[in-house]
Design a protein around this motif. Structure first.
Motif, mmCIF file in Angstrom:
data_model
loop_
_atom_site.group_PDB
_atom_site.id
_atom_site.type_symbol
_atom_site.label_atom_id
_atom_site.label_comp_id
_atom_site.label_asym_id
_atom_site.label_seq_id
_atom_site.Cartn_x
_atom_site.Cartn_y
_atom_site.Cartn_z
ATOM 1 N N GLY A 1 -24.051 -20.592 20.566
ATOM 2 C CA GLY A 1 -24.381 -21.222 19.290
ATOM 3 C C GLY A 1 -23.167 -21.364 18.402
ATOM 4 O O GLY A 1 -22.057 -20.961 18.769
ATOM 5 N N THR A 2 -23.405 -21.927 17.222
ATOM 6 C CA THR A 2 -22.331 -22.122 16.250
ATOM 7 C C THR A 2 -22.583 -21.192 15.080
ATOM 8 O O THR A 2 -23.682 -21.190 14.512
ATOM 9 N N LEU A 3 -21.553 -20.427 14.754
ATOM 10 C CA LEU A 3 -21.674 -19.508 13.614
ATOM 11 C C LEU A 3 -21.755 -20.337 12.337
ATOM 12 O O LEU A 3 -20.876 -21.161 12.073
ATOM 13 N N ILE A 4 -22.856 -20.152 11.562
ATOM 14 C CA ILE A 4 -22.956 -20.985 10.360
ATOM 15 C C ILE A 4 -22.804 -20.184 9.072
ATOM 16 O O ILE A 4 -22.462 -20.739 8.048
ATOM 17 N N ASN A 5 -23.106 -18.894 9.138
ATOM 18 C CA ASN A 5 -23.110 -18.157 7.887
ATOM 19 C C ASN A 5 -23.170 -16.666 8.191
ATOM 20 O O ASN A 5 -24.191 -16.196 8.674
ATOM 21 N N GLY A 6 -22.110 -15.936 7.913
ATOM 22 C CA GLY A 6 -22.122 -14.485 8.153
ATOM 23 C C GLY A 6 -22.460 -14.172 9.587
ATOM 24 O O GLY A 6 -21.686 -14.483 10.500
ATOM 25 N N ASP A 7 -23.613 -13.591 9.795
ATOM 26 C CA ASP A 7 -24.023 -13.215 11.145
ATOM 27 C C ASP A 7 -25.070 -14.167 11.716
ATOM 28 O O ASP A 7 -25.782 -13.829 12.652
ATOM 29 N N ILE A 8 -25.214 -15.336 11.130
ATOM 30 C CA ILE A 8 -26.256 -16.273 11.567
ATOM 31 C C ILE A 8 -25.643 -17.406 12.392
ATOM 32 O O ILE A 8 -24.635 -18.001 11.998
ATOM 33 N N LEU A 9 -26.258 -17.684 13.526
ATOM 34 C CA LEU A 9 -25.789 -18.770 14.392
ATOM 35 C C LEU A 9 -26.896 -19.802 14.550
ATOM 36 O O LEU A 9 -28.076 -19.441 14.619
ATOM 37 N N ARG A 10 -26.530 -21.063 14.632
ATOM 38 C CA ARG A 10 -27.478 -22.094 15.049
ATOM 39 C C ARG A 10 -27.334 -22.152 16.571
ATOM 40 O O ARG A 10 -26.257 -22.399 17.107
ATOM 41 N N LEU A 11 -28.414 -21.874 17.291
ATOM 42 C CA LEU A 11 -28.305 -21.744 18.746
ATOM 43 C C LEU A 11 -28.397 -23.098 19.450
ATOM 44 O O LEU A 11 -29.171 -23.969 19.048
ATOM 45 N N HIS A 12 -27.583 -23.250 20.519
ATOM 46 C CA HIS A 12 -27.630 -24.460 21.346
ATOM 47 C C HIS A 12 -28.215 -24.163 22.712
ATOM 48 O O HIS A 12 -28.747 -25.032 23.378
ATOM 49 N N ASP A 13 -28.042 -22.928 23.162
ATOM 50 C CA ASP A 13 -28.443 -22.647 24.548
ATOM 51 C C ASP A 13 -28.651 -21.144 24.742
ATOM 52 O O ASP A 13 -28.132 -20.326 23.978
ATOM 53 N N LEU A 14 -29.409 -20.815 25.757
ATOM 54 C CA LEU A 14 -29.544 -19.426 26.200
ATOM 55 C C LEU A 14 -29.325 -19.443 27.700
ATOM 56 O O LEU A 14 -29.902 -20.273 28.403
ATOM 57 N N VAL A 15 -28.488 -18.545 28.178
ATOM 58 C CA VAL A 15 -28.219 -18.504 29.617
ATOM 59 C C VAL A 15 -28.709 -17.156 30.129
ATOM 60 O O VAL A 15 -28.279 -16.104 29.646
ATOM 61 N N GLU A 16 -29.633 -17.202 31.082
ATOM 62 C CA GLU A 16 -30.235 -15.970 31.583
ATOM 63 C C GLU A 16 -29.306 -15.289 32.584
ATOM 64 O O GLU A 16 -28.915 -15.871 33.591
ATOM 65 N N LYS A 17 -28.913 -14.064 32.297
ATOM 66 C CA LYS A 17 -28.117 -13.217 33.182
ATOM 67 C C LYS A 17 -26.921 -13.926 33.855
ATOM 68 O O LYS A 17 -26.823 -13.976 35.079
ATOM 69 N N PRO A 18 -25.995 -14.500 33.048
ATOM 70 C CA PRO A 18 -24.820 -15.150 33.658
ATOM 71 C C PRO A 18 -23.780 -14.115 34.102
ATOM 72 O O PRO A 18 -23.822 -12.965 33.640
ATOM 73 N N SER A 19 -22.851 -14.526 34.947
ATOM 74 C CA SER A 19 -21.743 -13.623 35.255
ATOM 75 C C SER A 19 -20.846 -13.619 34.016
ATOM 76 O O SER A 19 -20.887 -14.574 33.212
#
Ligand code: UTP
Length: 296
Positions: free
Chosen positions: A178-196
């Motif tokens: 995701g992209t960090l937008i504010n402090g500890d908040i991210l706008r998420l683009h993707d989730l990858v399940e158990k990547p290397s």
């Protein structure tokens, strides 16, 4: 604390194969953290964040989860008569923490399948989702799920708890991009399940706590079976991202996964060492064991 999100869902139906044989007859969500079952910590976290209606997803044979929150008349009477007032109060409080309801997941078809069962309960309201085998120790005055609720109040969108994991643990978790937008908040683009570790988009792992808009249920209806032939919540969240903004919140706190052997033991040692009455004697025993094993 006034809070627009007052419903919470706790999936607790899983087999708990990593903790067999213990979990053959005892629900893993009753695993103790010192003297208190994991599920009680989870319910208390939701209540501390403002939940008044809690739906626990269970499965056949896990009825003990329900009994833990029901009155135990004889026990309460005995505690009162014998003057064990503090224990008596703790037992009584358990019966009135929140309005708890239980629903059965008949086919254990994954976390996605479990959360989908909360559709009628949630209706048109947003709801918190807290995994029933994970304790979150908050480093701030807000419980971890409360930290997510603050983000929800700001954006009125789904929010996922994220915590940093070391490279060797990346392949055990869902990793957020995701992209960090504010402090500890991210706008998420993707989730990858158990990547290397090499393929991972970062080191922020999905951390057992979520706040969802009702949109999650349409996504849960659209997904097909994924990893392990189960309905994966991660797949539904990815689908949700295509139609709504989904945020990630880097939490201030630590996750304890009581559903794994190492997590269960490490959490118990850490929490027991916080108890003044156990600290010295247990601390000494641990040091002796480590010396005997040439670890220290
Ligand atoms: P886990 O991913 O730890 O799965 O579930 P599990 O089946 O319980 O345990 P293992 O991996 O076999 O040891 C995380 C949470 O989601 C619930 C579990 O009860 C746990 O609290 N869950 C999981 C469900 O409610 N239903 C499911 O079908 C799967």
């Amino acid at each position: 604390m006034s809070c627009p999100v007052f419903k919470a869902v706790i999936p607790a139906a899983g087999f708990g194969t990593r903790m067999l044989p213990f979990t053959k007859a005892v629900p893993k969500e009753l695993i103790p953290l010192v003297d208190t079952p994991v599920l009680q910590y989870v319910v208390e976290e939701a209540v501390a964040a403002g939940a008044t209606d809690i739906l626990v997803i269970i499965s056949s044979g896990k009825e003990a989860l329900k009994h833990h929150f029901e009155p135990a008349v004889e026990l309460e009477k005995r505690l009162k008569e014998s003057g064990k007032t503090a224990l008596f109060d703790r037992m009584l409080n358990l019966n009135k923490l929140a309005k708890l309801t239980f629903v059965y997941q008949h086919e254990l078809d994954g976390l996605g399948g479990a959360v989908r069962l909360a559709e009628n309960f949630a209706g048109t309201d947003p709801c918190m989702v807290l995994l029933g085998d994970c304790v979150m120790d908050s480093f701030s005055e807000l419980p971890v799920i409360g930290q997510l609720l603050k983000v929800y109040e700001q954006y009125h969108s789904s929010v996922i708890a994220l915590s940093e994991v070391p490279p060797e643990k990346i392949s055990s978790y869902g990793i957020a991009a995701g992209t960090l937008i504010n402090g500890d908040i991210l706008r998420l683009h993707d989730l990858v399940e158990k990547p290397s570790a090499a393929d991972a988009p970062g080191n922020l792992a999905v951390a057992a706590r979520y706040v969802f808009t009702p949109g999650i249920f349409s996504a849960l209806h659209k997904i097909t079976r994924g990893v392990n032939n189960e309905f994966q919540l991660t797949d539904a969240v990815k689908l949700l991202m295509a139609s709504e903004a989904v945020y990630g919140c880097r939490i201030s706190g630590k996750r304890y996964d009581l559903g794994s052997i190492a997590g269960f033991i490490a959490a118990n040692v850490e929490f027991a060492l916080r108890r003044p009455e156990l600290q010295e004697v247990l601390g000494r025993q641990i040091i002796n064991i480590l010396k005997e094993k040439n670890i220290l």
